[in-house]
Design a protein around this motif. Sequence first.
Motif, PDB file in Angstrom:
ATOM      1  N   ILE A 114       0.863  -1.192   0.000  1.00 14.00           N
ATOM      2  CA  ILE A 114       0.000   0.000   0.000  1.00 14.00           C
ATOM      3  C   ILE A 114       0.897   1.239   0.000  1.00 14.00           C
ATOM      4  O   ILE A 114       1.851   1.325   0.773  1.00 14.00           O
ATOM      5  CB  ILE A 114      -0.923   0.091   1.236  1.00 14.00           C
ATOM      6  N   ILE A 115       0.574   2.154  -0.903  1.00 16.05           N
ATOM      7  CA  ILE A 115       1.222   3.461  -0.898  1.00 16.05           C
ATOM      8  C   ILE A 115       0.141   4.481  -0.564  1.00 16.05           C
ATOM      9  O   ILE A 115      -0.928   4.474  -1.192  1.00 16.05           O
ATOM     10  CB  ILE A 115       1.817   3.829  -2.281  1.00 16.05           C
ATOM     11  N   THR A 116       0.372   5.316   0.438  1.00 14.84           N
ATOM     12  CA  THR A 116      -0.597   6.379   0.721  1.00 14.84           C
ATOM     13  C   THR A 116       0.013   7.721   0.336  1.00 14.84           C
ATOM     14  O   THR A 116       1.204   7.952   0.524  1.00 14.84           O
ATOM     15  CB  THR A 116      -1.005   6.424   2.210  1.00 14.84           C
TER      16      THR A 116
ATOM     17  N   LEU B 253      -2.390  -1.347  -3.564  1.00 14.28           N
ATOM     18  CA  LEU B 253      -3.253  -0.160  -3.648  1.00 14.28           C
ATOM     19  C   LEU B 253      -2.445   1.128  -3.492  1.00 14.28           C
ATOM     20  O   LEU B 253      -1.573   1.222  -2.635  1.00 14.28           O
ATOM     21  CB  LEU B 253      -4.298  -0.219  -2.516  1.00 14.28           C
ATOM     22  N   VAL B 254      -2.770   2.086  -4.350  1.00 14.25           N
ATOM     23  CA  VAL B 254      -2.287   3.449  -4.158  1.00 14.25           C
ATOM     24  C   VAL B 254      -3.506   4.260  -3.713  1.00 14.25           C
ATOM     25  O   VAL B 254      -4.505   4.321  -4.434  1.00 14.25           O
ATOM     26  CB  VAL B 254      -1.703   4.057  -5.458  1.00 14.25           C
ATOM     27  N   ALA B 255      -3.444   4.820  -2.505  1.00  9.30           N
ATOM     28  CA  ALA B 255      -4.596   5.543  -1.955  1.00  9.30           C
ATOM     29  C   ALA B 255      -4.223   6.992  -1.697  1.00  9.30           C
ATOM     30  O   ALA B 255      -3.212   7.272  -1.070  1.00  9.30           O
ATOM     31  CB  ALA B 255      -5.046   4.890  -0.651  1.00  9.30           C
ATOM     32  N   GLU B 256      -5.052   7.904  -2.212  1.00 18.49           N
ATOM     33  CA  GLU B 256      -4.738   9.317  -1.990  1.00 18.49           C
ATOM     34  C   GLU B 256      -5.874  10.051  -1.302  1.00 18.49           C
ATOM     35  O   GLU B 256      -7.050   9.696  -1.485  1.00 18.49           O
ATOM     36  CB  GLU B 256      -4.405   9.997  -3.310  1.00 18.49           C
ATOM     37  N   GLY B 257      -5.519  11.030  -0.480  1.00 18.77           N
ATOM     38  CA  GLY B 257      -6.545  11.807   0.205  1.00 18.77           C
ATOM     39  C   GLY B 257      -5.971  12.692   1.287  1.00 18.77           C
ATOM     40  O   GLY B 257      -4.950  13.353   1.089  1.00 18.77           O
ATOM     41  N   ARG B 258      -6.657  12.720   2.441  1.00 16.55           N
ATOM     42  CA  ARG B 258      -6.200  13.564   3.551  1.00 16.55           C
ATOM     43  C   ARG B 258      -5.822  12.715   4.762  1.00 16.55           C
ATOM     44  O   ARG B 258      -5.035  13.139   5.594  1.00 16.55           O
ATOM     45  CB  ARG B 258      -7.301  14.546   3.982  1.00 16.55           C
TER      46      ARG B 258
END
Length: 228
Positions: A7-9, A126-131
């Motif tokens: 996982i990459i955030t 998963l690559v997950a982007e946000g805050r």
Amino acid sequence: MLILENIITIDGPSGVGKGTLAMSLAKKLHWNYLNSGSLYRILAYLSGQQKIEDSNTEALVNLTKNLSVEFEINNNELVVILDDKNISNMTQTEDCAKKASIIASNNTVRKSLIKTQRMFYKEPGLVAEGRDMGSVIFQQAKFKFFLQASAKIRAERRHKQLKQKGINVSLSRLISELDRRDKRDLSRKSSPLIIPTGAVVINTDDLTIAEVMGQVMKHSKKLFKTKK
Ligand code: DC
């Protein structure tokens, strides 16, 4: 805590370049992609359509149930699919962003979206982007990044992006709206925008997308060893 190596955030404020970076990484690694901001934008869009007030927590929580959302990447552009329908144009407006930011400050709504977000974690990764990807939703991620850039540069980038899509907004309005959203995202009680523990911080003010990508790849070398 079990650390998940696949996982990459990527977290950070609006217009910092998270989307472009996250989509490039997902494509390069052939991993799944979560654009968590779109989930709040979808709630904003649906609540607008159904005339649900931003303060109506129960109705908003109801909207989060059984959300069928898919993200596609088409020519480096995000395509948001809700119930098999492309709603990208509807979720990318500034009005939708503003409403999304208000809805995102509701703790009960945030909690009810946790499971939906975690369901995007599937093999091979998963690559997950946000805050709050690295700080709350995927705390176990091995590779966490936090992007920063000055408000002026972020507003200018957003302005360019919107213009390319044929959406006309004044730069000064963008700067003041970005500032207002930043303040709301940073000061809210529930999962405020913070640098997650262990995250690599990258200031993107003077960097091209390729340079940001290069820094991320340097910090997550082992993921790319076998990839071209
Ligand atoms: O990244 P974006 O501009 O599409 O996000 C829309 C709004 O949703 C923004 O005001 C911040 C909020 N958001 C959030 O609170 N938590 C996330 N993980 C992603 C977005």
